[in-house]
Scaffold this motif. Structure first.
Motif, PDB file in Angstrom:
ATOM      1  N   VAL A   1       8.122  -7.277   2.808  1.00 35.28           N
ATOM      2  CA  VAL A   1       7.135  -6.941   3.845  1.00 35.28           C
ATOM      3  C   VAL A   1       7.668  -7.375   5.198  1.00 35.28           C
ATOM      4  O   VAL A   1       8.018  -8.547   5.399  1.00 35.28           O
ATOM      5  CB  VAL A   1       5.776  -7.616   3.561  1.00 35.28           C
ATOM      6  CG1 VAL A   1       4.779  -7.298   4.663  1.00 35.28           C
ATOM      7  CG2 VAL A   1       5.250  -7.175   2.198  1.00 35.28           C
TER       8      VAL A   1
ATOM      9  N   ARG B   1       8.361  -2.666   2.864  1.00 39.23           N
ATOM     10  CA  ARG B   1       6.963  -2.338   3.152  1.00 39.23           C
ATOM     11  C   ARG B   1       6.728  -2.627   4.620  1.00 39.23           C
ATOM     12  O   ARG B   1       6.517  -3.771   5.033  1.00 39.23           O
ATOM     13  CB  ARG B   1       6.025  -3.200   2.291  1.00 39.23           C
ATOM     14  CG  ARG B   1       6.051  -2.877   0.815  1.00 39.23           C
ATOM     15  CD  ARG B   1       5.363  -1.552   0.510  1.00 39.23           C
ATOM     16  NE  ARG B   1       3.953  -1.589   0.854  1.00 39.23           N
ATOM     17  CZ  ARG B   1       2.998  -2.028   0.021  1.00 39.23           C
ATOM     18  NH1 ARG B   1       3.306  -2.492  -1.170  1.00 39.23           N
ATOM     19  NH2 ARG B   1       1.735  -2.002   0.402  1.00 39.23           N
TER      20      ARG B   1
ATOM     21  N   VAL C   1       4.862  -2.809   8.085  1.00 39.35           N
ATOM     22  CA  VAL C   1       3.473  -2.972   8.500  1.00 39.35           C
ATOM     23  C   VAL C   1       3.395  -2.934  10.018  1.00 39.35           C
ATOM     24  O   VAL C   1       4.363  -3.253  10.720  1.00 39.35           O
ATOM     25  CB  VAL C   1       2.872  -4.293   7.973  1.00 39.35           C
ATOM     26  CG1 VAL C   1       2.865  -4.301   6.450  1.00 39.35           C
ATOM     27  CG2 VAL C   1       3.638  -5.498   8.490  1.00 39.35           C
TER      28      VAL C   1
ATOM     29  N   ARG D   1      -3.313  -6.569   4.105  1.00 37.96           N
ATOM     30  CA  ARG D   1      -3.600  -5.383   3.303  1.00 37.96           C
ATOM     31  C   ARG D   1      -2.552  -5.126   2.225  1.00 37.96           C
ATOM     32  O   ARG D   1      -2.856  -4.510   1.198  1.00 37.96           O
ATOM     33  CB  ARG D   1      -3.701  -4.149   4.214  1.00 37.96           C
ATOM     34  CG  ARG D   1      -5.081  -3.937   4.819  1.00 37.96           C
ATOM     35  CD  ARG D   1      -5.203  -2.541   5.405  1.00 37.96           C
ATOM     36  NE  ARG D   1      -4.307  -2.365   6.554  1.00 37.96           N
ATOM     37  CZ  ARG D   1      -4.648  -2.621   7.812  1.00 37.96           C
ATOM     38  NH1 ARG D   1      -5.867  -3.060   8.085  1.00 37.96           N
ATOM     39  NH2 ARG D   1      -3.798  -2.429   8.793  1.00 37.96           N
ATOM     40  N   VAL D   2      -1.305  -5.575   2.448  1.00 36.20           N
ATOM     41  CA  VAL D   2      -0.247  -5.215   1.502  1.00 36.20           C
ATOM     42  C   VAL D   2       0.119  -6.348   0.549  1.00 36.20           C
ATOM     43  O   VAL D   2       0.879  -6.125  -0.405  1.00 36.20           O
ATOM     44  CB  VAL D   2       1.028  -4.755   2.253  1.00 36.20           C
ATOM     45  CG1 VAL D   2       0.728  -3.554   3.133  1.00 36.20           C
ATOM     46  CG2 VAL D   2       1.626  -5.889   3.069  1.00 36.20           C
TER      47      VAL D   2
END
Length: 474
Positions: free
Chosen positions: A174, A201, A203, A216-217
């Motif tokens: 992330v 990921r 963001v 959220r992830v």
């Protein structure tokens, strides 16, 4: 005299090899390299360039200049402290001494008291932990990119820390979109991280990322959260980001709610251990660790002022996992880097520190002296001292000026300075050749002055010849 007779006057190879000067060159050059120099000098005379009686002198001159390695020392007169094209941080006297001591056999992995194998780089680790008490453990690898690759590979897995490496699958990494940086030579951190087999990921957006974007992830597929300090650029205006402490709080809350422990990796790059008022917005390793990072990553040859190295500092648990990963062996630091890094940490002010903290007043006085010396040697008063801002360089403190001064020379001086017997790399801007003393050690000022004076004399001679030709022979 016939061509055959002329060639017979060229000294024999055996006689040339026996010259005392050639014997001395064997201390740093191989026999093959020496013979190559001799052959080239002999062939030059055979081709009609030069005289047979000059062959010996030509060989000795070339051997005196010939080094076993092609890298050429230069004087950095650009004002850029950490100049990547010029090898980044120059080593301190202590670090150079340490490299020389470690160049032969050294106890890099041996306990001399017991004669058994010991931990590699133990002295360097101890020096790092003494310099950064906020860290529980440390590891040194060969560069910053290797440190990042190793950290996300070892920690970014979807199973629990401590599981055998072969049983762990790559988890999602992330990272904020505003931190997906590209640095020099087209190197992108995204490309590096994707080689691990993990999925990025992303963001937030380029200019704004919020805590909710991370929240959220966070889930079972996340291997690690990565925060990267942007290098070589700044995003200004309508911006926002999530600091390390806030990320730590999010991850802790996720774990408290029953989620797996997700490691927080912070790549700071520049290697600043503690805050520095000269560059107040540059994040430091101590601050990131105290804010909750499991691991922080930095380069050794930037603001730390040491050799090329990738430094990982963090919790005992996180660094322990990283050190045991098989990839750690592939990217480990060699004995010279370990010796230089330890000496840098245990020594006094580094050349990088001296250049970074040089005051405008000091630089003005030094530049004025240089201008006077060069003007007197070149018999001219045309050289001017002008304001000039230096830079940190190497991705550190992008856009932050370091106020100083430079000697302004005509632009045509630049290529001649770079290719002189003492290579000087100035900055060329707005049709001027600017010589900034910020990164020039005081002991090199004389050589710098002589290099500039030599160029001034050479250009003056060319101008005089041109003028004579036009006036008397046109």
């Amino acid at each position: 005299m016939s061509t055959t007779d002329y060639r017979r006057l060229i000294p024999r190879t055996d006689d040339l090899l026996a010259m005392p000067g050639v014997a001395a060159a064997r201390e740093w050059l191989s026999e093959t390299e020496i013979r190559r120099v001799i052959t080239e000098a002999q062939q030059q005379v055979r081709d009609g360039e030069g005289l047979p009686q000059d062959v010996g002198r030509t060989i000795l001159e070339r051997l005196a200049r010939r080094e076993s390695a092609s890298l050429t020392p230069v004087i950095n007169a650009t004002g850029v402290v950490i100049h990547t094209n010029l090898g980044r941080a120059p080593l301190s006297a202590g670090a150079r001494r340490a490299v020389e001591r470690a160049a032969g056999y050294a106890d890099v992995e041996m306990d001399l008291a017991t004669g058994v194998r010991s931990t590699r780089g133990a002295g360097t680790k101890a020096a790092l932990l003494a310099a950064c008490p906020a860290a529980e453990d440390a590891l040194v690898v060969n560069n910053g990119a290797a440190a990042l690759l190793l950290a996300v590979t070892a920690l970014g897995a979807t199973s629990t820390w401590g599981t055998a490496a072969n049983d762990r699958a790559p988890g999602d990494i992330v990272v904020s979109r505003g931190e997906l940086v590209e640095i020099g030579a087209g190197f992108r951190l995204t490309d590096l991280m994707e080689t691990t087999g993990a999925r990025l990921r992303e963001v937030g957006t380029t200019n704004r990322t919020h805590a909710a974007d991370y929240e959220r992830v966070l889930g079972a597929t996340v291997g690690c959260v990565l925060k990267v300090h942007p290098s070589n650029f700044r995003v200004e205006g309508f911006t926002s980001g999530v600091e390390v402490a806030a990320l730590r709080a999010l991850i802790d809350a996720h774990e408290a709610a029953g989620g797996r422990r997700i490691p927080l990796i912070v790549d700071l790059g520049s290697g600043l251990i503690d805050p520095d008022p000269t560059i107040p917005d540059e994040p430091d390793l101590t601050g990131a660790l105290r804010a909750g990072a499991d691991v922080v990553i930095a380069s050794g040859d930037k603001l730390l002022g040491g050799p090329q190295a990738g430094i990982l500092l963090g919790t005992r648990a996180a660094v322990g996992v990283i050190a045991k990963h098989p990839l750690a062996r592939a990217v480990r630091a060699d004995k010279l880097a370990l010796a230089a890094l330890e000496a840098t940490l245990r020594g006094g002010q580094t050349p990088v520190g001296a250049a970074l903290h040089a005051t405008s007043e000091e630089l003005r006085a030094r530049t004025d002296r240089l201008a006077e010396h060069v003007s007197a040697a070149a018999h001219t008063s045309a050289f001017e001292v002008v304001p000039h801002d230096g830079r940190v360089g190497g991705g550190g403190a992008p856009g932050v000026p370091l106020p100083g001064w430079a000697l302004a020379l005509p632009e045509e001086y630049a290529p001649l300075l770079r290719t002189g017997s003492t290579p000087v790399v100035p900055r060329v801007s707005q049709s001027q050749c600017l010589v900034d003393l910020r990164c020039v050690a005081p002991e090199h000022e004389q050589a710098l002055a002589e290099a500039i004076a030599a160029v001034a004399t050479a250009l003056s001679t060319v101008t005089t010849v041109d003028s004579t030709t036009k006036d008397g022979f046109a």
